[in-house]
Write a protein that holds these residues in place. Structure first.
Motif, PDB file in Angstrom:
ATOM      1  N   GLN A 185       0.828  -1.202   0.000  1.00  0.00           N
ATOM      2  CA  GLN A 185       0.000   0.000   0.000  1.00  0.00           C
ATOM      3  C   GLN A 185       0.864   1.255   0.000  1.00  0.00           C
ATOM      4  OE1 GLN A 185      -2.789  -0.271   3.395  1.00  0.00           O
ATOM      5  NE2 GLN A 185      -4.403  -0.118   1.863  1.00  0.00           N
ATOM      6  N   VAL A 242      -0.343   5.195   0.623  1.00  0.00           N
ATOM      7  CA  VAL A 242      -1.520   5.984   0.963  1.00  0.00           C
ATOM      8  C   VAL A 242      -1.132   7.443   1.119  1.00  0.00           C
ATOM      9  CG1 VAL A 242      -3.418   6.300   2.562  1.00  0.00           C
ATOM     10  CG2 VAL A 242      -2.563   3.990   2.106  1.00  0.00           C
ATOM     11  N   GLY A 284       0.106   4.961  -5.323  1.00  0.00           N
ATOM     12  CA  GLY A 284      -1.000   5.272  -4.449  1.00  0.00           C
ATOM     13  C   GLY A 284      -2.216   5.694  -5.245  1.00  0.00           C
TER      14      GLY A 284
END
Length: 120
Positions: A2, A4, A111
């Protein structure tokens, strides 16, 4: 894996904004990091990048002197500090991680972006 982004929002012309991008799920220090942006109706544009150990940064002329990029490998986070914002800086900002070691070259992650609006 991930990435973010956060910190987006509305800011007046001339104002500052800092965008963090938190990473997880991969060996952060093995990746160079970049910021890109995309305004409505325009192509994605490269904004800044920083080496995997943070020693080298590059920015295009359009943001040089106003934006800086930094990373904290202990926090698995890359930051884009934006100062003296202009209306033309308004866009969705994305961070990218790009593998630069033999074991990670050819791998990149993105992202989902954070929206920055610059208006009075």
């Amino acid at each position: 894996v991930q990435l973010v982004e956060s910190g987006g929002g509305s800011v007046q012309p001339g104002g500052p904004l800092r965008l963090p991008c938190a990473a997880s799920g991969f060996t952060f220090s093995s990746f160079a990091l970049s910021w890109f942006r995309q305004a409505p109706g325009k192509e994605r544009e490269w904004v800044a990048d920083i080496g995997n150990v943070g020693g080298t940064t590059n920015l295009p002329d359009s943001v040089e002197g106003r934006f800086t990029i930094a990373r904290d490998n202990d926090k698995n986070t890359v930051y884009l500090q934006m100062n003296s914002l202009k209306p033309e800086d308004a866009a969705v900002y994305y961070c990218q991680a790009r593998g630069v070691l033999p074991s990670t070259r050819g791998t990149d992650y993105w992202g989902k972006g954070t929206l920055v609006t610059v208006s009075s």
